[in-house]
Motif scaffolding. Structure first.
Motif, mmCIF file in Angstrom:
data_model
loop_
_atom_site.group_PDB
_atom_site.id
_atom_site.type_symbol
_atom_site.label_atom_id
_atom_site.label_comp_id
_atom_site.label_asym_id
_atom_site.label_seq_id
_atom_site.Cartn_x
_atom_site.Cartn_y
_atom_site.Cartn_z
ATOM 1 N N GLN A 287 0.836 -1.197 0.000
ATOM 2 C CA GLN A 287 0.000 0.000 0.000
ATOM 3 C C GLN A 287 0.876 1.255 0.000
ATOM 4 O O GLN A 287 1.825 1.357 0.782
ATOM 5 C CB GLN A 287 -0.897 0.012 1.236
ATOM 6 C CG GLN A 287 -2.066 -0.947 1.185
ATOM 7 C CD GLN A 287 -3.267 -0.358 0.457
ATOM 8 O OE1 GLN A 287 -3.258 0.806 0.061
ATOM 9 N NE2 GLN A 287 -4.302 -1.173 0.291
ATOM 10 N N GLU A 288 0.543 2.180 -0.874
ATOM 11 C CA GLU A 288 1.268 3.445 -0.920
ATOM 12 C C GLU A 288 0.390 4.493 -1.606
ATOM 13 O O GLU A 288 -0.136 4.243 -2.700
ATOM 14 C CB GLU A 288 2.591 3.285 -1.677
ATOM 15 C CG GLU A 288 3.469 4.526 -1.657
ATOM 16 C CD GLU A 288 4.803 4.309 -2.338
ATOM 17 O OE1 GLU A 288 5.365 5.279 -2.874
ATOM 18 O OE2 GLU A 288 5.282 3.150 -2.352
ATOM 19 N N ARG A 289 0.184 5.625 -0.978
ATOM 20 C CA ARG A 289 -0.622 6.720 -1.511
ATOM 21 C C ARG A 289 -2.052 6.270 -1.828
ATOM 22 O O ARG A 289 -2.658 6.707 -2.808
ATOM 23 C CB ARG A 289 0.018 7.338 -2.753
ATOM 24 C CG ARG A 289 1.455 7.785 -2.584
ATOM 25 C CD ARG A 289 1.900 8.730 -3.703
ATOM 26 N NE ARG A 289 1.570 8.267 -5.018
ATOM 27 C CZ ARG A 289 2.346 7.519 -5.790
ATOM 28 N NH1 ARG A 289 3.543 7.134 -5.352
ATOM 29 N NH2 ARG A 289 1.966 7.160 -7.002
ATOM 30 N N GLY A 290 -2.590 5.371 -1.005
ATOM 31 C CA GLY A 290 -3.953 4.905 -1.193
ATOM 32 C C GLY A 290 -4.114 3.887 -2.304
ATOM 33 O O GLY A 290 -5.242 3.537 -2.671
ATOM 34 N N ILE A 291 -3.008 3.402 -2.858
ATOM 35 C CA ILE A 291 -3.037 2.416 -3.944
ATOM 36 C C ILE A 291 -2.375 1.133 -3.451
ATOM 37 O O ILE A 291 -1.291 1.179 -2.874
ATOM 38 C CB ILE A 291 -2.296 2.947 -5.194
ATOM 39 C CG1 ILE A 291 -2.954 4.242 -5.687
ATOM 40 C CG2 ILE A 291 -2.277 1.900 -6.302
ATOM 41 C CD1 ILE A 291 -2.174 4.937 -6.791
ATOM 42 N N ASN A 292 -3.035 0.000 -3.688
ATOM 43 C CA ASN A 292 -2.497 -1.293 -3.280
ATOM 44 C C ASN A 292 -1.655 -1.843 -4.430
ATOM 45 O O ASN A 292 -2.061 -2.729 -5.179
ATOM 46 C CB ASN A 292 -3.636 -2.257 -2.927
ATOM 47 C CG ASN A 292 -3.128 -3.527 -2.269
ATOM 48 O OD1 ASN A 292 -2.016 -3.557 -1.721
ATOM 49 N ND2 ASN A 292 -3.921 -4.574 -2.312
ATOM 50 N N TRP A 293 -0.429 -1.326 -4.563
ATOM 51 C CA TRP A 293 0.413 -1.620 -5.716
ATOM 52 C C TRP A 293 0.765 -3.106 -5.808
ATOM 53 O O TRP A 293 1.167 -3.717 -4.820
ATOM 54 C CB TRP A 293 1.715 -0.823 -5.645
ATOM 55 C CG TRP A 293 1.555 0.660 -5.820
ATOM 56 C CD1 TRP A 293 1.639 1.621 -4.856
ATOM 57 C CD2 TRP A 293 1.303 1.344 -7.053
ATOM 58 N NE1 TRP A 293 1.452 2.855 -5.402
ATOM 59 C CE2 TRP A 293 1.242 2.726 -6.747
ATOM 60 C CE3 TRP A 293 1.128 0.927 -8.371
ATOM 61 C CZ2 TRP A 293 1.009 3.685 -7.729
ATOM 62 C CZ3 TRP A 293 0.890 1.881 -9.338
ATOM 63 C CH2 TRP A 293 0.836 3.242 -9.020
#
Length: 478
Positions: A287-293
């Protein structure tokens, strides 16, 4: 073919649709008037359904459809019961060893349960490792998401055997109709793992030929299968200077040396098959910046570990063939549920060549023998399982989309990069947005975007919190 299961007296609302290209072992020859058509299907015994409907859909010469429904009522005899405390043993599926995880329970909560998400936690050496949180919309093989009071819940999951965990925890989170939540957890212990030394790779040390699996080093055909699209053999992009014995002798070389020795697609496929590259679910979510990369194992570590998913396959080939052709890159597509797939393209002499390495794994290959015979072609995973030459990416995408029927992907991307881009599919109600982390030195060509679906895309700054791929298990080659 459509398959719909029945639970009690209720048939599932959304049957599984299986295009002919995905039917393993199906008879794809035309059926003459008065002739018999035979098919069979195998399914493990489970306590999940009590009847099945198979609908076979045939196309007539005039372009119409003929549908044939076949119903199977299952008897009320005892179902297979699994001791939840016993360790699992892997199952041999088409030559590939696979874990089969099954979770089931009777709803005794007194309320209707609605599944919200599944959390899968890998265990290794008694310690918790990677964790995947999967919204219910992404559960591809989920047969039900509402469980009435007193009803029965069942879910199964298949995973290629790999040396990345020795146990798994499946935690299902439900919303109760009376308020609050209910969790059900199943913990699996595995009898053993796939270790580097247990592959039992075939010994090619005395094989001075160059044919491997369905690949024919002497093939030189070019068969048109669609407008501006041709089925071609691997050797059409260059012959091999290496015998199978020579490739076998280089298995323990470093990735750098393998990259240096391999110059053509044919040589790369020799290495890929002879090394026994096997499937595993090795993507890592952060998770990073609201995105589950979703992060993918880079090509260098794909060669070291010798296992992975479709993105790892693609990174493997992209790394091995670096600098050997005009262009080597990636073709990716996405469905409206956020799922997708990625494979490789090679540009040479103004033509685009497309190859999906997942179909070339020695354990479960379904490629046509390179004879130029359309009978062999249609009896294989004809489109993604074989190598195609196309005038443009658009021509190939038109051909590929036609194979999916009503479930055709809505987005296709073409790009060149050091490795597959980090990606996520973000659902918002009925809409899905595909998000790519796009470095400043990479450009993405949108080959196709269905204007009528609810699938969108955007490119943004790549994630900075990256996995440490140096911890990947190294495969012990002979």
């Amino acid at each position: 073919r459509e398959i719909a299961n029945r639970y009690g007296t209720v048939e599932e609302k959304e049957p599984s649709y299986i295009p002919i290209e995905r039917l393993m072992g199906a008879n794809r020859s035309p059926v003459a008037p008065g002739a018999k058509y035979v098919f069979d299907d195998w399914h493990p015994v489970t306590n999940s359904f009590n009847a099945r409907r198979y609908t076979l859909i045939f196309r007539t010469p005039s372009g119409g459809e003929v549908r044939k429904d076949i119903f199977f009522e299952l008897d009320k005899g005892p179902f297979l019961q699994v001791d939840p405390n016993a360790p699992l043993a892997p199952v041999n599926m088409g030559g590939e060893m696979t874990w089969h995880f099954e979770s089931y329970f009777t709803n005794t909560t007194g309320a209707e349960l609605t599944l919200k998400k599944l959390t899968i936690t890998d265990l290794k050496g008694g310690n918790k490792g990677g964790k995947a949180v999967i919204p219910v919309e992404r559960l591809m093989n989920l047969q039900m998401n509402r469980v009435p009071a007193g009803g029965y819940f069942y879910h199964d999951d298949w995973h290629p055997v790999a040396d990345i965990f020795d146990g798994r925890i499946y935690t299902y989170e439900f919303a109760k109709s009376t308020g609050g939540t209910f969790e059900y957890t199943t913990t699996f212990r595995l009898t053993d793992q796939m270790s580097a030394g247990s592959m039992n790779l075939p010994d090619y040390s005395g094989d001075n030929g160059k044919n491997v699996g369905p690949m024919n080093h002497g093939a030189g055909f070019e068969v048109q299968v669609a407008k501006d699209v041709y089925w071609v053999p691997a050797a059409s992009l260059g012959k091999s200077d290496l015998t199978n014995a020579a490739v076998y002798s280089m298995l323990s070389d470093t990735p750098e040396v393998k990259q240096q020795k391999i110059d053509t697609l044919y040589e790369a496929l020799q290495l890929y098959r002879i090394s026994g590259f096997f499937a595993s679910d090795d993507n890592i979510r952060i998770q990073e910046r609201g995105i589950n990369w979703e992060h993918h194992k880079p090509g260098y570590y794909a060669v070291l570990s010798n296992n992975g998913c479709c993105a790892t396959d693609s990174n493997w080939l992209n790394y091995i063939l670096k600098g050997d052709y005009e262009e080597v890159g990636f073709m990716a597509y996405s469905h409206t549920d956020g799922s997708g797939h990625i494979f490789n393209y090679i540009k040479s002499g103004g033509w685009y060549y497309f190859i999906d390495l997942t179909a070339h794994r020695a354990a479960d290959s379904n490629c046509a023998f390179e004879t130029g015979s359309m009978t062999d072609y249609y009896n294989s995973n004809s489109i993604l399982g074989n190598i195609h030459k196309a005038k443009t990416p658009e021509a190939y995408v038109n051909y590929l989309r036609g194979s999916f029927g009503s479930n055709a992907p809505g987005l296709f991307f073409l790009y060149r990069a050091g490795d597959c881009l980090a990606v996520d599919g973000i659902r918002d109600g009925t809409k899905t947005e595909i998000v790519y982390g796009l470095p400043s030195d990479v450009s993405v060509r949108v080959v196709y975007d269905n204007p009528s679906d609810k699938l969108t895309y955007r490119f943004t700054t790549p994630p900075s919190n990256l996995p440490d791929w140096s911890k990947s298990d190294r495969f012990q080659f002979p």
